[in-house]
Design a protein around this motif. Structure first.
Motif: not given
Length: 84
Positions: A40-67
């Motif tokens: 879907l070409r979501l990470t063409i913009d470097p600022a968006k890519k950095a934002d998506y990477e931060l969200k992925e780490i945050t949500h992954g940690r939240l999922a581990m805590l919930a489990f």
């Protein structure tokens, strides 16, 4: 059904291990977790890519805590997982 699950999960694991081997030993310059799959070409913009990477780490940690909360509740109540 279980054999198909095992087959597909095994396929994904082999694919991931090949990518890790390429990153470590061939010096491909890839970052960990970057499988170069973005149809879907979501990470063409470097600022968006950095934002998506931060969200992925945050949500992954939240999922581990919930489990861990689910497992702790299953152990403390003695009803097992998933509470049957």
């Amino acid at each position: 059904a279980m054999q198909q699950l095992l087959l597909w999960i095994g396929f994904v694991e082999v694919w991931g291990s090949l990518a890790v081997a390429q990153m470590l030993w061939e010096g491909s310059g890839r970052k960990p977790g970057d499988f170069a799959y973005d149809p879907l070409r979501l990470t063409i913009d470097p600022a968006k890519k950095a934002d998506y990477e931060l969200k992925e780490i945050t949500h992954g940690r939240l999922a581990m805590l919930a489990f861990s909360g689910v497992v702790t509740q299953a152990v403390l109540t003695g009803k097992g997982f998933p509470y049957f």
